[in-house]
Design a protein around this motif. Sequence first.
Motif, PDB file in Angstrom:
ATOM      1  N   LYS A  62      -4.904  -4.454   4.135  1.00 27.74           N
ATOM      2  CA  LYS A  62      -5.167  -3.189   3.440  1.00 27.74           C
ATOM      3  C   LYS A  62      -5.609  -2.097   4.407  1.00 27.74           C
ATOM      4  O   LYS A  62      -5.329  -0.928   4.212  1.00 27.74           O
ATOM      5  CB  LYS A  62      -6.254  -3.400   2.393  1.00 27.74           C
ATOM      6  N   ILE A 118       0.982   5.404   0.167  1.00 27.90           N
ATOM      7  CA  ILE A 118       0.164   6.522   0.611  1.00 27.90           C
ATOM      8  C   ILE A 118       0.794   7.795   0.052  1.00 27.90           C
ATOM      9  O   ILE A 118       2.013   7.983   0.160  1.00 27.90           O
ATOM     10  CB  ILE A 118       0.112   6.597   2.145  1.00 27.90           C
ATOM     11  N   SER A 160      -4.192  10.166  -1.158  1.00 27.49           N
ATOM     12  CA  SER A 160      -4.765   8.993  -1.816  1.00 27.49           C
ATOM     13  C   SER A 160      -3.956   7.769  -1.439  1.00 27.49           C
ATOM     14  O   SER A 160      -2.764   7.859  -1.122  1.00 27.49           O
ATOM     15  CB  SER A 160      -4.779   9.184  -3.324  1.00 27.49           C
ATOM     16  N   ILE A 161      -4.669   6.643  -1.463  1.00 29.79           N
ATOM     17  CA  ILE A 161      -4.041   5.377  -1.097  1.00 29.79           C
ATOM     18  C   ILE A 161      -4.065   4.479  -2.313  1.00 29.79           C
ATOM     19  O   ILE A 161      -5.047   4.457  -3.055  1.00 29.79           O
ATOM     20  CB  ILE A 161      -4.809   4.743   0.078  1.00 29.79           C
ATOM     21  N   ILE A 178      -1.461   1.749   8.650  1.00 32.83           N
ATOM     22  CA  ILE A 178      -1.672   2.426   7.365  1.00 32.83           C
ATOM     23  C   ILE A 178      -2.713   3.529   7.529  1.00 32.83           C
ATOM     24  O   ILE A 178      -2.555   4.641   7.018  1.00 32.83           O
ATOM     25  CB  ILE A 178      -2.100   1.394   6.294  1.00 32.83           C
ATOM     26  N   HIS A 207      -3.410   0.560  -3.556  1.00 27.07           N
ATOM     27  CA  HIS A 207      -3.122  -0.839  -3.219  1.00 27.07           C
ATOM     28  C   HIS A 207      -2.581  -1.541  -4.459  1.00 27.07           C
ATOM     29  O   HIS A 207      -3.176  -1.475  -5.518  1.00 27.07           O
ATOM     30  CB  HIS A 207      -4.381  -1.553  -2.751  1.00 27.07           C
ATOM     31  N   GLN A 257      -2.093   7.456   6.943  1.00 28.66           N
ATOM     32  CA  GLN A 257      -2.959   8.180   6.007  1.00 28.66           C
ATOM     33  C   GLN A 257      -3.580   9.395   6.683  1.00 28.66           C
ATOM     34  O   GLN A 257      -3.605  10.495   6.137  1.00 28.66           O
ATOM     35  CB  GLN A 257      -4.043   7.237   5.499  1.00 28.66           C
ATOM     36  N   THR A 262       0.839  -1.190   0.000  1.00 24.23           N
ATOM     37  CA  THR A 262       0.000   0.000   0.000  1.00 24.23           C
ATOM     38  C   THR A 262       0.873   1.238   0.000  1.00 24.23           C
ATOM     39  O   THR A 262       1.718   1.401   0.882  1.00 24.23           O
ATOM     40  CB  THR A 262      -0.883   0.003   1.252  1.00 24.23           C
TER      41      THR A 262
END
Lengths: 560, 228
Positions: A466, A202, A486-487, A471, A489, A475, A200
Amino acid sequence: MANCQRRLAPLDPIYYPLLTLLFILFTCVDLYDAVTVVDVYRLVQFDISSVPFGSRLATLNHHAASSLFGSDLSRSVIILPVRELDLDLIKEYIGQGKLLGGLLFLLPPHFSPEKVDAAVGIDEDFDLLRNKVSELERLLIHANIPYPVYFAFENDDINAVLAEVKRNDASGQPATATTGGYKLLVAASDPKKIASPTITNIQGWLPGLKLEGDSTQLPTIAIVASYDTFGAAPALSVGSDSNGSGVVALLEIARLFSILYSNPKTRGRYNLLFGLTSGGPYNYNGTQKWLRSFDQRLRESIDYAICLNSLGSLGNELHLHISKPPENKYIQQIFQGLSSVAEESGLQVGLKHKKINISSPRVAWEHEQFSRLRLTAATISELSTAPELLESTGSLTDNRHSVSEASVIQSVKVVAESVARHIYSQEGKGTNIFADNSSLAVNPSYVRSWLNLLSTTSRVAPFLSKNDPLIMALQKELADHTTEVSIQHETLDGTFTFYDSISGRLHVYQVVSVTFDLLLLLVLGSYLITLFSFLVITTRGLDDLISLFRRPPSRKVKAT
Amino acid sequence: MTVFHFFNCAILTFGPHAVYYSATPLSEYDTLWTSIRAAVVYLVTALVKLVCLATFLNVSDSDTFDPYQELLKALFGFIDVAGLYFALTQLTHRNISQNHKFQAVGLGWAFADSVLHRLAPLWVGARGLEFTWDYIFQGLEANANLVFSISLAALGSLMWLRKNKPKTLIPIIYACAGIVATMPSITSYLRRGLGWHLPKVVGFELFSSLLIAFISWQLFVACQRPSN
């Protein structure tokens, strides 16, 4: 109602004494060793292009032993305190591929990520120990070990068990199924492959001030740090220095610029892009995928990118790693900017040039992923040479004790100041934008709290879901400092395969030998026989007892 | 080999009852039915006792020795004596002598107690991997309990069944019976009030059971003399 009571009541007499017995058990804890339970962390198990590495088993159910010289080692778990470990011996043992029932390494308690605040005597012993652990770790990661290998932290319980096991071993009675001793048990299912591990990224975006009627796009400066880790024990891989310190520095830089950019008067004419990337230990796989997702306009607007890597224990030297030739105009500009700020705070910046080999899959520095796309980028790090694959990515020794707050603060200052001078065209004018004691000073408590948080959370990407709290926290933090977060994956490249069950609970049972049970049976048998004889003699007389034994032959006589 | 250990502990816990039955004249007079009925009476008594305990006793979270609660418990302990009284006097026995009757009742009583209080923990605990001495001590406790039960039954039969006994011995008989009936409270006090460990408590129980057995035997003999 009455029926119900009647049904329940006969059950009660059975459970009531059970509870009392439990109570008795608890009152006698100091007398009898009850089950000891310890948290254990398994050695990582992974494949690189289907070549197996690490510990290949998770289930443990064997007797405890304390040295590699005993007999019947394939059915015993060797408990080895790292303090007293003979590295050559274990190297030889693993190198020859000899079979063991299992290995349990005991780490000194201050290696535990949970002991963030514990004061450690940084003496020579501690440094020696750290070297030893790193070497052991390197050995274990690159070996294919066909038995379970676990790490645990020393505590009173496990030390008592170890002392007992040592005493047994010394007395020449190694613990096997027939002589009793301690049995170590980790109930775990077979490790399963992690299907399509996610990584992921960020990203935070801080737009610059666009003048009215200006149609040209603003240039962008990217500040990037990889946040995930890899280590011998994934559950313990907190990577305070690599790359927790870089993440903290990035967050603090984002915070400082968010203050500047919140006011239109001080908003610079540069966009700022903050990227927390994953997959760092695996050739910066996440960075690669992140860069590929950029649209053409954004990619072209990037002026330069600065990657932060391992900033937690600077000496008085920083290294700027680059892939373009040092004479390059943009590189010179970054280098001049950094070194002039660094000199003011008594740091030296060294320029290290390493060409990229496009045909090799190895990406040693994060900026190389930028360079492959012909973007100007450099990595700032305390490391002078490029690390090997899976090294300097959050090993067992890389915890809070190896990171100093002051070092992170210093590097934040250098990077933030040089970027700010570039944005506001203040180079060589001697202005100090992020001066101490001003409202724009680096906040030590912010740095400390993030360092502490990252130093207690393991961040091995395949084991982060996720929506992992970490995370989410990163974020949210970026969202506080930037306008757009925005993230992304992505799936980790197929060359790396990981297996689950990274931690478990070790149950230590004290068991007795069969011989003890046989002896007990013998004693009980003779007790009952004596009781029988005694009762017969007292109630019926000696003659009766004797006649009891005489009767069978007399019957035989009658029969014949 | 934990099933083996379970087997050992079971022998220690239940073996003496079987040995007692087969070694003494009880087996010759076929008093098994009496023992079984005594066991049934024990079960009913235990149930009544449990209901009383659950009704009147607070569940204490602490492990401390609360004198008031313990006094109540000791009082409820006399429900056992009532049950034993019923078993000795009200059950119609076949033509067996008083001697055998109290032994049969005591044996059935102790056996039912062992099954109820010790079989389940043994089954659950002694088969586990972890070795502790607890179940062996528990077996020894069952032995002491057997002696206590038979002694109490003997004293009970002296109190309620024998009419012509020496006047001077009566207070002694009652005192002994009182001590035996309050034995669970005494051991509970030793364990919790004084903090004795299990081996010490079991040792005390074994010793006192032998002492009580000796005293009640002497009393029994002394009471039999005038009738002879």
